[in-house]
Design a protein around this motif. Structure first.
Motif, PDB file in Angstrom:
ATOM      1  N   ASP A  83       0.827  -1.202   0.000  1.00 19.89           N
ATOM      2  CA  ASP A  83       0.000   0.000   0.000  1.00 19.89           C
ATOM      3  C   ASP A  83       0.861   1.252   0.000  1.00 19.89           C
ATOM      4  O   ASP A  83       1.902   1.312   0.647  1.00 19.89           O
ATOM      5  CB  ASP A  83      -0.881   0.046   1.259  1.00 19.89           C
ATOM      6  CG  ASP A  83      -1.863  -1.104   1.304  1.00 19.89           C
ATOM      7  OD1 ASP A  83      -2.189  -1.641   0.239  1.00 19.89           O
ATOM      8  OD2 ASP A  83      -2.295  -1.454   2.425  1.00 19.89           O
ATOM      9  N   VAL A  84       0.395   2.242  -0.730  1.00 24.66           N
ATOM     10  CA  VAL A  84       0.940   3.590  -0.625  1.00 24.66           C
ATOM     11  C   VAL A  84      -0.229   4.494  -0.274  1.00 24.66           C
ATOM     12  O   VAL A  84      -1.149   4.672  -1.063  1.00 24.66           O
ATOM     13  CB  VAL A  84       1.588   4.064  -1.941  1.00 24.66           C
ATOM     14  CG1 VAL A  84       2.074   5.512  -1.800  1.00 24.66           C
ATOM     15  CG2 VAL A  84       2.746   3.150  -2.316  1.00 24.66           C
ATOM     16  N   THR A  85      -0.234   5.009   0.963  1.00 22.94           N
ATOM     17  CA  THR A  85      -1.338   5.886   1.362  1.00 22.94           C
ATOM     18  C   THR A  85      -0.954   7.329   1.114  1.00 22.94           C
ATOM     19  O   THR A  85       0.215   7.700   1.173  1.00 22.94           O
ATOM     20  CB  THR A  85      -1.685   5.689   2.845  1.00 22.94           C
ATOM     21  OG1 THR A  85      -0.545   5.992   3.633  1.00 22.94           O
ATOM     22  CG2 THR A  85      -2.141   4.271   3.121  1.00 22.94           C
ATOM     23  N   PHE A  86      -1.957   8.157   0.867  1.00 22.58           N
ATOM     24  CA  PHE A  86      -1.674   9.557   0.582  1.00 22.58           C
ATOM     25  C   PHE A  86      -2.895  10.397   0.918  1.00 22.58           C
ATOM     26  O   PHE A  86      -4.034   9.918   0.963  1.00 22.58           O
ATOM     27  CB  PHE A  86      -1.269   9.771  -0.871  1.00 22.58           C
ATOM     28  CG  PHE A  86      -2.236   9.209  -1.883  1.00 22.58           C
ATOM     29  CD1 PHE A  86      -3.281   9.973  -2.373  1.00 22.58           C
ATOM     30  CD2 PHE A  86      -2.096   7.906  -2.334  1.00 22.58           C
ATOM     31  CE1 PHE A  86      -4.173   9.453  -3.294  1.00 22.58           C
ATOM     32  CE2 PHE A  86      -2.986   7.381  -3.269  1.00 22.58           C
ATOM     33  CZ  PHE A  86      -4.028   8.159  -3.750  1.00 22.58           C
ATOM     34  N   ASP A  87      -2.660  11.655   1.213  1.00 27.11           N
ATOM     35  CA  ASP A  87      -3.735  12.603   1.453  1.00 27.11           C
ATOM     36  C   ASP A  87      -3.362  13.919   0.804  1.00 27.11           C
ATOM     37  O   ASP A  87      -2.421  13.985   0.005  1.00 27.11           O
ATOM     38  CB  ASP A  87      -4.013  12.767   2.949  1.00 27.11           C
ATOM     39  CG  ASP A  87      -2.787  13.205   3.728  1.00 27.11           C
ATOM     40  OD1 ASP A  87      -1.901  13.846   3.144  1.00 27.11           O
ATOM     41  OD2 ASP A  87      -2.726  12.914   4.939  1.00 27.11           O
ATOM     42  N   ILE A 231      -3.920  -4.186  12.697  1.00 24.85           N
ATOM     43  CA  ILE A 231      -3.917  -2.732  12.880  1.00 24.85           C
ATOM     44  C   ILE A 231      -2.671  -2.148  12.232  1.00 24.85           C
ATOM     45  O   ILE A 231      -2.700  -1.057  11.655  1.00 24.85           O
ATOM     46  CB  ILE A 231      -3.989  -2.390  14.380  1.00 24.85           C
ATOM     47  CG1 ILE A 231      -5.350  -2.812  14.937  1.00 24.85           C
ATOM     48  CG2 ILE A 231      -3.759  -0.902  14.619  1.00 24.85           C
ATOM     49  CD1 ILE A 231      -5.474  -2.637  16.434  1.00 24.85           C
ATOM     50  N   LEU A 232      -1.575  -2.883  12.307  1.00 25.62           N
ATOM     51  CA  LEU A 232      -0.334  -2.499  11.641  1.00 25.62           C
ATOM     52  C   LEU A 232      -0.005  -3.542  10.578  1.00 25.62           C
ATOM     53  O   LEU A 232      -0.332  -4.734  10.727  1.00 25.62           O
ATOM     54  CB  LEU A 232       0.806  -2.385  12.650  1.00 25.62           C
ATOM     55  CG  LEU A 232       0.643  -1.322  13.741  1.00 25.62           C
ATOM     56  CD1 LEU A 232       1.822  -1.357  14.703  1.00 25.62           C
ATOM     57  CD2 LEU A 232       0.479   0.063  13.136  1.00 25.62           C
ATOM     58  N   SER A 233       0.640  -3.102   9.512  1.00 20.57           N
ATOM     59  CA  SER A 233       0.977  -4.000   8.402  1.00 20.57           C
ATOM     60  C   SER A 233       2.489  -4.085   8.238  1.00 20.57           C
ATOM     61  O   SER A 233       3.257  -3.384   8.923  1.00 20.57           O
ATOM     62  CB  SER A 233       0.320  -3.512   7.112  1.00 20.57           C
ATOM     63  OG  SER A 233       0.734  -2.190   6.817  1.00 20.57           O
TER      64      SER A 233
END
Length: 613
Positions: A83-87, A231-233
């Motif tokens: 995953d690459v999360t972004f906001d 909860i954590l990856s």
């Protein structure tokens, strides 16, 4: 909260071609560029959501391929499916994935973009695993009740300890986190971070070593728990825990998610992922920590479980306060699920007095003459809620009080059995009964009304027996209605109706008794001289009672002197009677009894007169 799909797109390209994601339109949209198809625009809403991107890369044989990821200015290895999360704070204009050059001419790319709602409200009310923005970076919420956060990105690589010791309490990494790193945060961010006791002992003995600090690292057991609970990856780079091993190494988390104790604390190459606790009362707006102190509120009244009776006052009293400058604060109250009402409004940094008096009457609560609730049921717990909100959206805790109501109950009225008596209009009979009220501190009034007449009050008190007399003259011939009504001091009424029939009975009488009270001009008299003019044939008996006031009447028979009977006119005579006592008397009653042998006789008395001495 769960991730939801926004877009999925598959295409084929060669190993040598880069897949690039370009930001467009500020905080509203992205364009996915491919070499095998047209540009694809995807609209994103960063005000409400956080996004993540996953790219699945396969060759023709279905083998997962390794790639190089360039994101946010950093190039690193990228594994298919990560995953690459972004906001809205992330600059992804340089985002690219470049495959290696081994293994064949074609690859299949599948891009998946998902979103999750940004958190709003208090930190303590969010779900574990929620990503929030604190101190300019994303953090994962581990424990909502304590505000325990894990930083989603590292702060660099460094040795665990420059002296090659595996004791967190004296390590250089602890010193760095609680000095250089902590002091580099803004004053507003630092004000939210709480002191915490970290368990830094060996696995299964972690609590035997305690370290107090504001910023720390995950322990062996914490990573195991939060990783198992998803909860954590898996991390993209190894990072330190604070848990030592017995061989003077320190456990680290590696890319597979496993914990390894194979690295000396004096070696570099392991990254630092801080953990810390911030105030769980902290507010979040769209996933971002708001640096705004929430108002506080206290209630001194009402007490819990108060019971309200009719016309009781329900006092709401207390104080609200907000430490922030230049804000307005509004305190509200709410009864059950009724609309909220403003309790007070004032500026922050002042002690805001809360005061409201509500009146319970008619089964409702009133503010003045305005009902603010519907009917409140008896025997049911009702709820008062009071809270304060500042102009930045910060909300205090809600203070609740439970209360009960006892609506005014109708007063009680009982009527005794009625026995009407009498044959002439001057005769009378008594109606009696009792009154009361089931409510405390009540006062009742009892009245009666005969037919269309005016009401007559007969009782006023806390409850008890009452009675009144009815003259036959007050009743009409035929049906009569007597209404007895009791009213309490709050207006509740109970009434009962009595119906009586009065019949006309024209039965001639053969004997009549009349009593006449004689009032001496001087208040009392010793002697009485009486003359009575009558029909000569009238059968008359004269009796006289001379007593003191309050004494029982005592009649003596008076005899007329035959020698002194005077003829007044034809058929009419005058008798003379005299009686004298030793002492003067003030209660003098003359009793005359007339009789006739049959109804055809119609003799009468014409005149009674006399003197007193």
């Amino acid at each position: 909260m769960a991730w939801e799909l926004v877009d999925s797109n598959s295409f084929s390209t060669t190993y040598s071609t880069a897949f690039t994601l370009v930001r467009n339109g500020g905080s509203t949209s992205f364009i996915v560029l491919t070499t095998s198809g047209p540009e694809k625009s995807i609209t994103l809403d960063f005000q409400k959501y956080r996004y993540r991107l996953r790219v699945l890369i396969y060759d023709l044989q279905g083998r997962v391929k390794s790639t190089t990821l360039t994101c946010k200015g950093t190039t690193s290895a990228y594994k298919s499916g990560n995953d690459v999360t972004f906001d809205k704070s992330d600059d992804l204009s340089g985002f690219s994935i470049v495959t290696d050059t081994n293994g064949g001419p074609n690859l299949t790319f599948t891009t998946i973009i998902e979103r999750i709602s940004l958190a709003n409200g208090k930190l303590k009310d969010q779900a574990p695993g929620t990503v929030i923005n604190f101190a300019g970076s994303p953090w994962t919420l581990l424990e909502p009740s304590t505000g325990y956060l894990f930083k989603n990105t590292h702060v660099g690589e460094m040795k665990f300890d420059n002296s090659n010791q595996n004791v967190f309490g004296t390590s250089s990494i602890r010193s760095y986190l609680n000095n250089e790193y902590y002091n580099a945060l803004s004053a507003a961010d630092r004000s939210l971070i709480l002191q915490k006791i970290w368990h830094a002992g060996l696995p299964n003995k972690e609590s035997e070593v305690k370290v107090t600090a504001r910023v720390g690292l995950l322990s062996h057991s914490e990573w195991t728990k939060y990783f198992a609970d998803t909860i954590l990856s898996k991390p993209t780079e190894p990072f330190w825990t604070l848990t030592p091993s017995t061989n003077n190494s320190v456990y680290r988390v590696v890319a597979s998610g496993h914990l390894l104790a194979d690295y000396s604390p004096g070696l570099a190459g392991v990254y630092v992922r801080p953990v810390l606790c911030i105030n769980p009362e902290t507010n979040l707006i769209n996933g971002t920590v708001v640096h705004n102190a929430t108002p506080t509120i206290t209630l001194s009244s009402p007490t819990n479980n108060q019971t309200l009776y009719e016309n009781d006052t329900f006092n709401i009293a207390g104080n609200a306060h907000d430490t922030d400058a230049d804000q307005s604060v509004t305190a509200y109250y709410q009864i059950n699920n009724e609309p909220r009402k403003v309790l007070a409004t004032n500026l922050s940094q002042t002690q805001i007095s809360l005061s409201k008096q509500l009146i319970f009457k008619g089964s409702k609560l009133f503010d003045g003459e305005v009902a603010i609730t519907g009917v409140l049921a008896d025997g049911v717990a009702h709820t008062l809620k009071v809270w304060a909100v500042d102009s930045e959206g910060g909300q205090s805790t809600t203070v609740e009080r439970t209360f009960y109501v006892v609506p005014n109950r109708a007063p009680l009225l009982a009527i005794d059995a009625i026995t009407p008596s009498g044959i002439i209009d001057t005769d009378k009979f008594t109606i009696s009964g009792t009154s009361g009220d089931p409510d405390a501190n009540a006062n009742v009034k009892v009245s009666y009304r005969i037919n269309a007449g005016n009401a007559v009050d007969i009782y006023d008190g806390s409850g008890g027996a009452w009675e009144f007399e009815v003259l036959l003259a007050q009743l009409k011939v035929g049906e009569n209605t007597i209404i007895v009504e009791v009213v309490d001091n709050y207006g509740a009424k109970t009434s009962k109706t009595i119906k009586l029939n009065k019949n006309t009975v024209n039965t001639p009488i053969l004997q009549s008794v009349a009593r006449h009270k004689i009032s001496p001009p001087k208040g009392s008299a010793r002697g009485v001289l009486i003359w009575v003019q009558r029909d000569e044939d009238l059968d008359l008996t004269v009796e006289l009672s001379m007593t003191l006031a309050g004494e029982q009447e005592q009649y003596i028979l008076l005899e007329a002197d035959p020698e002194n009977i005077v003829e007044v006119s034809e058929g009419i005579v005058e008798d003379e009677y005299y009686h004298e006592t030793v002492e003067p008397k003030d209660n003098i009653i003359l009793k005359l009894t007339t009789s006739r042998a049959n109804v055809n006789i119609d003799n009468k008395i014409y005149l009674i007169w006399g003197v007193l001495e």
